[in-house]
Write a protein that holds these residues in place. Structure first.
Motif, PDB file in Angstrom:
ATOM      1  N   VAL A  86      -1.751  38.064 -43.583  1.00 54.39           N
ATOM      2  CA  VAL A  86      -2.662  38.816 -44.449  1.00 54.39           C
ATOM      3  C   VAL A  86      -1.882  39.587 -45.506  1.00 54.39           C
ATOM      4  O   VAL A  86      -2.215  39.565 -46.701  1.00 54.39           O
ATOM      5  N   MET A  87      -0.833  40.280 -45.071  1.00 52.41           N
ATOM      6  CA  MET A  87      -0.026  41.050 -46.031  1.00 52.41           C
ATOM      7  C   MET A  87       0.672  40.136 -47.030  1.00 52.41           C
ATOM      8  O   MET A  87       0.743  40.435 -48.233  1.00 52.41           O
ATOM      9  N   ARG A  88       1.171  39.006 -46.548  1.00 53.00           N
ATOM     10  CA  ARG A  88       1.802  38.037 -47.444  1.00 53.00           C
ATOM     11  C   ARG A  88       0.800  37.503 -48.472  1.00 53.00           C
ATOM     12  O   ARG A  88       1.115  37.356 -49.661  1.00 53.00           O
ATOM     13  N   PHE A  89      -0.402  37.187 -48.011  1.00 58.12           N
ATOM     14  CA  PHE A  89      -1.439  36.647 -48.890  1.00 58.12           C
ATOM     15  C   PHE A  89      -1.775  37.643 -49.999  1.00 58.12           C
ATOM     16  O   PHE A  89      -1.876  37.271 -51.177  1.00 58.12           O
ATOM     17  N   LEU A  90      -1.953  38.898 -49.633  1.00 58.87           N
ATOM     18  CA  LEU A  90      -2.289  39.911 -50.628  1.00 58.87           C
ATOM     19  C   LEU A  90      -1.124  40.153 -51.593  1.00 58.87           C
ATOM     20  O   LEU A  90      -1.336  40.379 -52.789  1.00 58.87           O
ATOM     21  N   GLU A  91       0.088  40.084 -51.082  1.00 61.52           N
ATOM     22  CA  GLU A  91       1.247  40.236 -51.960  1.00 61.52           C
ATOM     23  C   GLU A  91       1.303  39.105 -52.989  1.00 61.52           C
ATOM     24  O   GLU A  91       1.636  39.319 -54.156  1.00 61.52           O
ATOM     25  N   ASP A  92       0.929  37.896 -52.565  1.00 62.09           N
ATOM     26  CA  ASP A  92       1.003  36.735 -53.456  1.00 62.09           C
ATOM     27  C   ASP A  92      -0.175  36.640 -54.421  1.00 62.09           C
ATOM     28  O   ASP A  92      -0.010  36.218 -55.569  1.00 62.09           O
ATOM     29  N   THR A  93      -1.384  37.025 -53.959  1.00 62.11           N
ATOM     30  CA  THR A  93      -2.591  36.787 -54.758  1.00 62.11           C
ATOM     31  C   THR A  93      -3.165  38.031 -55.410  1.00 62.11           C
ATOM     32  O   THR A  93      -3.983  37.915 -56.331  1.00 62.11           O
ATOM     33  N   ALA A  94      -2.783  39.208 -54.925  1.00 61.19           N
ATOM     34  CA  ALA A  94      -3.321  40.456 -55.491  1.00 61.19           C
ATOM     35  C   ALA A  94      -2.206  41.494 -55.494  1.00 61.19           C
ATOM     36  O   ALA A  94      -2.307  42.552 -54.878  1.00 61.19           O
ATOM     37  N   ARG A  95      -1.147  41.168 -56.191  1.00 60.85           N
ATOM     38  CA  ARG A  95       0.065  41.989 -56.161  1.00 60.85           C
ATOM     39  C   ARG A  95      -0.173  43.406 -56.670  1.00 60.85           C
ATOM     40  O   ARG A  95       0.593  44.333 -56.367  1.00 60.85           O
ATOM     41  N   GLU A  96      -1.241  43.587 -57.448  1.00 60.35           N
ATOM     42  CA  GLU A  96      -1.524  44.915 -57.982  1.00 60.35           C
ATOM     43  C   GLU A  96      -2.025  45.882 -56.912  1.00 60.35           C
ATOM     44  O   GLU A  96      -2.016  47.106 -57.113  1.00 60.35           O
ATOM     45  N   LEU A  97      -2.447  45.364 -55.774  1.00 54.91           N
ATOM     46  CA  LEU A  97      -2.916  46.226 -54.697  1.00 54.91           C
ATOM     47  C   LEU A  97      -1.715  46.833 -53.962  1.00 54.91           C
ATOM     48  O   LEU A  97      -0.748  46.129 -53.657  1.00 54.91           O
ATOM     49  N   PRO A  98      -1.766  48.120 -53.632  1.00 55.71           N
ATOM     50  CA  PRO A  98      -0.611  48.794 -53.003  1.00 55.71           C
ATOM     51  C   PRO A  98      -0.542  48.547 -51.498  1.00 55.71           C
ATOM     52  O   PRO A  98      -0.589  49.474 -50.685  1.00 55.71           O
ATOM     53  N   VAL A  99      -0.415  47.281 -51.146  1.00 55.89           N
ATOM     54  CA  VAL A  99      -0.396  46.889 -49.738  1.00 55.89           C
ATOM     55  C   VAL A  99       1.045  46.875 -49.236  1.00 55.89           C
ATOM     56  O   VAL A  99       1.959  46.457 -49.943  1.00 55.89           O
ATOM     57  N   GLN A 100       1.231  47.313 -48.012  1.00 54.96           N
ATOM     58  CA  GLN A 100       2.543  47.327 -47.380  1.00 54.96           C
ATOM     59  C   GLN A 100       3.174  45.932 -47.428  1.00 54.96           C
ATOM     60  O   GLN A 100       2.499  44.925 -47.212  1.00 54.96           O
ATOM     61  N   ARG A 101       4.472  45.857 -47.725  1.00 52.05           N
ATOM     62  CA  ARG A 101       5.182  44.589 -47.853  1.00 52.05           C
ATOM     63  C   ARG A 101       5.989  44.272 -46.593  1.00 52.05           C
ATOM     64  O   ARG A 101       6.485  45.170 -45.906  1.00 52.05           O
ATOM     65  N   VAL A 102       6.131  42.986 -46.315  1.00 51.70           N
ATOM     66  CA  VAL A 102       6.909  42.511 -45.174  1.00 51.70           C
ATOM     67  C   VAL A 102       8.306  42.134 -45.651  1.00 51.70           C
ATOM     68  O   VAL A 102       8.461  41.379 -46.608  1.00 51.70           O
ATOM     69  N   LYS A 103       9.326  42.661 -44.984  1.00 50.91           N
ATOM     70  CA  LYS A 103      10.711  42.341 -45.334  1.00 50.91           C
ATOM     71  C   LYS A 103      11.165  41.119 -44.541  1.00 50.91           C
ATOM     72  O   LYS A 103      10.954  41.040 -43.333  1.00 50.91           O
ATOM     73  N   VAL A 240      -2.370  55.180 -53.015  1.00 54.18           N
ATOM     74  CA  VAL A 240      -1.076  54.593 -53.379  1.00 54.18           C
ATOM     75  C   VAL A 240      -0.536  53.662 -52.302  1.00 54.18           C
ATOM     76  O   VAL A 240       0.519  53.049 -52.484  1.00 54.18           O
ATOM     77  N   GLY A 241      -1.242  53.547 -51.191  1.00 56.16           N
ATOM     78  CA  GLY A 241      -0.774  52.666 -50.133  1.00 56.16           C
ATOM     79  C   GLY A 241      -1.868  52.282 -49.157  1.00 56.16           C
ATOM     80  O   GLY A 241      -2.681  53.129 -48.760  1.00 56.16           O
ATOM     81  N   VAL A 242      -1.913  50.996 -48.787  1.00 54.07           N
ATOM     82  CA  VAL A 242      -2.829  50.492 -47.754  1.00 54.07           C
ATOM     83  C   VAL A 242      -1.944  49.925 -46.648  1.00 54.07           C
ATOM     84  O   VAL A 242      -1.174  48.983 -46.879  1.00 54.07           O
ATOM     85  N   ILE A 243      -2.031  50.510 -45.465  1.00 55.30           N
ATOM     86  CA  ILE A 243      -1.108  50.152 -44.387  1.00 55.30           C
ATOM     87  C   ILE A 243      -1.872  49.730 -43.131  1.00 55.30           C
ATOM     88  O   ILE A 243      -3.094  49.882 -43.046  1.00 55.30           O
ATOM     89  N   ASP A 244      -1.136  49.192 -42.177  1.00 59.31           N
ATOM     90  CA  ASP A 244      -1.602  48.867 -40.826  1.00 59.31           C
ATOM     91  C   ASP A 244      -2.736  47.841 -40.801  1.00 59.31           C
ATOM     92  O   ASP A 244      -3.920  48.188 -40.725  1.00 59.31           O
ATOM     93  N   PHE A 245      -2.348  46.566 -40.825  1.00 59.76           N
ATOM     94  CA  PHE A 245      -3.311  45.470 -40.710  1.00 59.76           C
ATOM     95  C   PHE A 245      -3.420  44.985 -39.259  1.00 59.76           C
ATOM     96  O   PHE A 245      -3.766  43.845 -39.015  1.00 59.76           O
ATOM     97  N   GLY A 246      -3.127  45.867 -38.323  1.00 58.26           N
ATOM     98  CA  GLY A 246      -3.114  45.487 -36.916  1.00 58.26           C
ATOM     99  C   GLY A 246      -4.461  45.079 -36.347  1.00 58.26           C
ATOM    100  O   GLY A 246      -4.516  44.399 -35.325  1.00 58.26           O
ATOM    101  N   ASP A 247      -5.562  45.482 -36.986  1.00 57.45           N
ATOM    102  CA  ASP A 247      -6.899  45.123 -36.492  1.00 57.45           C
ATOM    103  C   ASP A 247      -7.599  44.143 -37.415  1.00 57.45           C
ATOM    104  O   ASP A 247      -8.828  44.007 -37.365  1.00 57.45           O
ATOM    105  N   THR A 248      -6.851  43.444 -38.241  1.00 54.86           N
ATOM    106  CA  THR A 248      -7.469  42.473 -39.135  1.00 54.86           C
ATOM    107  C   THR A 248      -8.127  41.361 -38.318  1.00 54.86           C
ATOM    108  O   THR A 248      -7.608  40.919 -37.294  1.00 54.86           O
ATOM    109  N   VAL A 249      -9.294  40.910 -38.786  1.00 53.72           N
ATOM    110  CA  VAL A 249     -10.097  39.964 -38.008  1.00 53.72           C
ATOM    111  C   VAL A 249     -11.172  39.370 -38.921  1.00 53.72           C
ATOM    112  O   VAL A 249     -11.534  39.971 -39.937  1.00 53.72           O
ATOM    113  N   ARG A 250     -11.678  38.218 -38.569  1.00 55.08           N
ATOM    114  CA  ARG A 250     -12.838  37.664 -39.290  1.00 55.08           C
ATOM    115  C   ARG A 250     -14.092  38.250 -38.656  1.00 55.08           C
ATOM    116  O   ARG A 250     -14.369  38.032 -37.473  1.00 55.08           O
ATOM    117  N   SER A 251     -14.854  38.987 -39.442  1.00 47.25           N
ATOM    118  CA  SER A 251     -16.051  39.642 -38.931  1.00 47.25           C
ATOM    119  C   SER A 251     -17.013  39.866 -40.096  1.00 47.25           C
ATOM    120  O   SER A 251     -16.762  39.416 -41.219  1.00 47.25           O
TER     121      SER A 251
END
Length: 346
Positions: A86-103, A240-251
């Motif tokens: 999810v974080m990778r997808f947002l980094e690639d497709t909506a880079r303007e969103l302040p989503v936490q990045r994966v190293k 300035v930041g959107v963090i913690d995608f630990g509960d991401t789910v299709r709902s």
């Protein structure tokens, strides 16, 4: 055992697959330090942070900070992969969103897998650390809550096309499962709290259950709570930041704004829905909800607040090592629920 009700086995499975069924031995900080140095070539001061289920650390280096997360041993690797994707997808497709990045590791991997002594596996990831104050620790105004709502609307719009093999995971926090968790009220020690929970279960059965199969669904953030939104009150865009995608789910999409609204209910006693209304107004400006979804939203928010209060009571008895964290996030839930119910929008 979660409850003696017919859905006890279902509830138990939800807790297990959500990584909340039991306590686990904390990962050794020295091991984490060694793995991060070996696989990421970064080092520094490692500070353990209180969290719901992961072992989480802030790594302070001379050139920037990172968040190091080690998944609980009962969380499937596929679920951790979903969170990362999810974080990778947002980094690639909506880079303007302040989503936490994966190293990435030095070998180009998203994570490092480590084995526990009982043969299970845990997943270590290094994320960018988003500096700033979380929304929960600010005295935000209604227009700023609306800004936060707009941000979640943007995240959900960006996630509309995302899919993953694990996105239909079983998650106890997913509001769609709320009616099957009524047995949790048996573990609430205060009869008044159990009565409040029963009232919300009845509301949900009447207002939401008939529409569950017809609500629009997609992958959602799942936990856009004030503790997972980093803000700067001096900036016009505020978030300035959107963090913690630990509960991401299709709902159901409508359940995503219901989560932060639940966290905001009752905090202003003179108008218990003030902050939640402001958040919803911002969200729907960016990501409109349909005529079928709008009436569901306030009841879903009440359900989520009830669910957190019930799970906190249950977890406090069974996971003493996480008790302080859980109670700190939910200490006013029953009071806020009572206030919100008394002023519920019709």
């Amino acid at each position: 055992m979660v409850t003696t009700a017919p859905d006890a086995s279902f509830a138990r499975r939800l807790f297990e697959e959500s990584g909340l069924a039991s306590s686990h031995e904390p990962v050794d900080a020295a091991l984490v330090r060694t793995l991060v140095a070996k696989h990421y070539h970064v080092s520094g001061n490692l500070e353990r942070l209180a969290t719901e289920k992961d072992d989480t650390f802030r790594l302070r280096t001379g050139s920037g900070d990172y968040l190091v997360k080690v998944s609980p041993p009962d969380e499937p690797e596929s679920v951790v992969a979903l969170q990362t994707a999810v974080m990778r997808f947002l980094e690639d497709t909506a880079r303007e969103l302040p989503v936490q990045r994966v190293k990435l590791t030095v070998d180009g991997d998203d994570n490092v897998v480590l084995a526990t002594r009982d043969g299970r596996t845990r997943v270590l990831r290094v994320l960018g650390f988003v500096d700033g104050e979380v929304l929960a620790r600010t005295n935000a105004e209604p227009d700023q809550f609306a800004r936060a709502g707009e941000m979640l609307g943007r995240v959900d719009l960006a996630l509309a096309a995302f899919t993953h093999p694990a996105d239909r995971r079983a998650l106890v926090w997913d509001i769609r499962h709320f009616p099957r968790l009524a047995g949790l009220a048996e573990h609430t020690p205060d009869p008044g709290h159990a009565r409040l929970a029963g009232e919300v279960f009845r509301l949900f059965d009447a207002a939401v259950v008939p529409h569950l199969d017809h609500l629009e669904t997609q992958v959602i953030h799942g936990d856009f709570s004030p503790h997972n939104v980093v803000v700067d009150p001096d900036r016009e865009d505020f978030v300035v930041g959107v963090i913690d995608f630990g509960d991401t789910v299709r709902s159901a999409v409508v359940f995503d704004p219901a989560v932060p609204m639940a966290n905001l209910l009752g905090r202003t006693p003179h108008d218990p829905w003030l902050e939640a209304r402001a958040f919803a107004a911002g969200y729907t400006r960016v990501r409109p909800l349909g005529d079928r979804e709008l009436p569901v939203l306030p009841v879903a928010a009440l359900a989520r607040l009830t669910l957190r209060a019930l799970i906190t009571d249950w977890r406090a008895q069974r996971a003493p090592d996480r008790r302080a964290y859980a109670l700190s996030h939910a200490k006013d839930d029953w009071t806020n629920l009572e206030r919100a119910l008394a002023a519920r929008p019709e």
